[in-house]
Design a protein around this motif. Structure first.
Motif, PDB file in Angstrom:
ATOM      1  N   GLY A  73     -24.306  12.410-143.579  1.00 43.16           N
ATOM      2  CA  GLY A  73     -23.111  11.966-142.797  1.00 43.16           C
ATOM      3  C   GLY A  73     -23.017  13.093-141.631  1.00 43.16           C
ATOM      4  N   ALA A  74     -22.429  12.636-140.673  1.00 49.02           N
ATOM      5  CA  ALA A  74     -22.432  13.093-139.344  1.00 49.02           C
ATOM      6  C   ALA A  74     -21.389  12.565-138.410  1.00 49.02           C
ATOM      7  CB  ALA A  74     -23.609  12.996-138.347  1.00 49.02           C
ATOM      8  N   PRO A  75     -20.667  13.503-137.558  1.00 46.24           N
ATOM      9  CA  PRO A  75     -19.691  13.068-136.654  1.00 46.24           C
ATOM     10  C   PRO A  75     -20.478  12.749-135.396  1.00 46.24           C
ATOM     11  CG  PRO A  75     -19.891  15.541-136.458  1.00 46.24           C
ATOM     12  CD  PRO A  75     -20.731  14.954-137.499  1.00 46.24           C
TER      13      PRO A  75
ATOM     14  N   SER B 120     -20.296   0.264-131.231  1.00 46.78           N
ATOM     15  CA  SER B 120     -20.814   1.145-131.842  1.00 46.78           C
ATOM     16  C   SER B 120     -22.156   1.024-132.107  1.00 46.78           C
ATOM     17  CB  SER B 120     -20.178   1.095-133.368  1.00 46.78           C
ATOM     18  OG  SER B 120     -20.614   2.037-134.274  1.00 46.78           O
ATOM     19  N   LYS B 121     -23.026   2.009-131.961  1.00 45.58           N
ATOM     20  CA  LYS B 121     -24.459   1.950-132.382  1.00 45.58           C
ATOM     21  C   LYS B 121     -24.595   2.119-133.722  1.00 45.58           C
ATOM     22  CE  LYS B 121     -26.178   4.104-127.880  1.00 45.58           C
ATOM     23  NZ  LYS B 121     -24.823   4.156-127.217  1.00 45.58           N
TER      24      LYS B 121
ATOM     25  N   ASP C  63     -13.393   8.393-133.915  1.00 45.67           N
ATOM     26  CA  ASP C  63     -12.466   8.375-133.071  1.00 45.67           C
ATOM     27  C   ASP C  63     -12.312   6.949-132.440  1.00 45.67           C
ATOM     28  OD1 ASP C  63      -9.797   8.404-131.915  1.00 45.67           O
ATOM     29  OD2 ASP C  63      -9.992  10.429-131.318  1.00 45.67           O
ATOM     30  N   GLN C  64     -11.569   5.911-133.155  1.00 47.51           N
ATOM     31  CA  GLN C  64     -11.614   4.785-132.492  1.00 47.51           C
ATOM     32  C   GLN C  64     -10.860   4.597-131.400  1.00 47.51           C
ATOM     33  OE1 GLN C  64     -11.572   1.252-135.967  1.00 47.51           O
ATOM     34  NE2 GLN C  64     -10.319   3.198-136.770  1.00 47.51           N
ATOM     35  N   ALA C  65      -9.754   5.289-131.279  1.00 52.56           N
ATOM     36  CA  ALA C  65      -8.829   5.393-130.242  1.00 52.56           C
ATOM     37  C   ALA C  65      -9.334   6.027-128.851  1.00 52.56           C
ATOM     38  CB  ALA C  65      -7.373   5.972-130.459  1.00 52.56           C
ATOM     39  N   SER C  66      -9.773   7.299-129.106  1.00 49.52           N
ATOM     40  CA  SER C  66     -10.372   7.898-127.958  1.00 49.52           C
ATOM     41  C   SER C  66     -11.784   7.617-127.355  1.00 49.52           C
ATOM     42  CB  SER C  66     -10.232   9.427-128.244  1.00 49.52           C
ATOM     43  OG  SER C  66      -8.869   9.764-128.400  1.00 49.52           O
TER      44      SER C  66
ATOM     45  N   ASN D 198     -17.946   4.277-128.306  1.00 45.38           N
ATOM     46  CA  ASN D 198     -18.885   4.971-129.000  1.00 45.38           C
ATOM     47  C   ASN D 198     -18.606   5.196-130.394  1.00 45.38           C
ATOM     48  OD1 ASN D 198     -18.907   6.149-125.996  1.00 45.38           O
ATOM     49  ND2 ASN D 198     -20.898   5.481-126.417  1.00 45.38           N
ATOM     50  N   TYR D 199     -18.100   4.504-130.899  1.00 40.41           N
ATOM     51  CA  TYR D 199     -17.562   4.756-132.443  1.00 40.41           C
ATOM     52  C   TYR D 199     -18.554   5.106-133.646  1.00 40.41           C
ATOM     53  CZ  TYR D 199     -14.885   4.236-136.827  1.00 40.41           C
ATOM     54  OH  TYR D 199     -14.265   4.852-137.896  1.00 40.41           O
TER      55      TYR D 199
END
Length: 200
Positions: A78-80, A160-161, A120-123, A127-128
């Motif tokens: 997992g990653a941010p 999102s990719k 962060d879906q909002a900001s 690129n989610y």
């Protein structure tokens, strides 16, 4: 819960002296490995939910041993996403070097890999969780059997990719806007992985 190495003590004629040799890694006791990286702590939080369900240790990829990673039957990674819009090295963490310098030297053929991402879906709606898509693409290219795809229902982003065939490539969490859903999402995902052949 973070991975820590135990110090083993053995008796000597003058008392007790520590042994410096690292205990051998036992893959039979570690059929699932969980590896993550984090920038703000959100990915570590979600990784904690996953490890709690598994009874496993979480290991920062920057501290991971290559032979231990390769010894697992299944790994969860997992990653941010930090470098938004980037074609590669999207996480801004230790994954960026590991994926391109270390992964090509390992063989994941016959192994199962599941991916989770935190964004962060909002900001960053365009690129989610893009870094999760990078993990997916590179482990798959290395021969891994990818498991754990999830529905995009219940999320509010633009692009999102980390989407393949209209599904997320794994578990996606948003600790900024949907933190109340992360723990339940992690629990449901682990049950799904068990149904897809992950042995705990």
């Amino acid at each position: 819960m973070k991975f820590c190495a135990a110090i083993v003590f053995a008796a000597s004629v003058n008392g007790f002296a520590p042994l410096t040799q690292k205990p051998a890694f036992n893959s039979e006791l570690n059929s699932v490995g969980v590896y993550y990286s984090t920038s703000t702590g959100n990915t570590e939080t979600v990784c904690g939910y996953i490890c709690e369900e598994l009874g496993a240790d979480m290991i920062d990829i920057a501290d991971a041993e290559d032979e231990e990673i390769a010894a697992h039957d299944t790994i969860i990674v997992g990653a941010p996403t930090w470098n938004t819009g980037a074609d590669e090295q999207r996480s801004g963490t230790g994954w960026d070097d590991w994926l391109y310098d270390t992964l090509p030297n390992l063989d994941f053929s016959g192994k199962k890999v599941a991916v989770f991402g935190v964004g962060d879906q909002a900001s960053y709606a365009d690129n989610y969780c893009d870094a999760a898509g990078e993990l997916y693409d590179l482990f798959k290219a290395n021969g891994a059997t990818m498991i754990g795809a999830t529905s995009t229902d219940g999320y509010d982003h633009e692009e999102s990719k980390a989407i393949v065939d209209d599904k997320f490539v794994g578990l996606m969490c948003d600790e900024d806007n949907q933190d109340d859903l992360s723990e339940d999402r992690a629990k449901a995902w682990i049950e799904q992985l068990k149904g897809e052949g992950m042995t705990v």
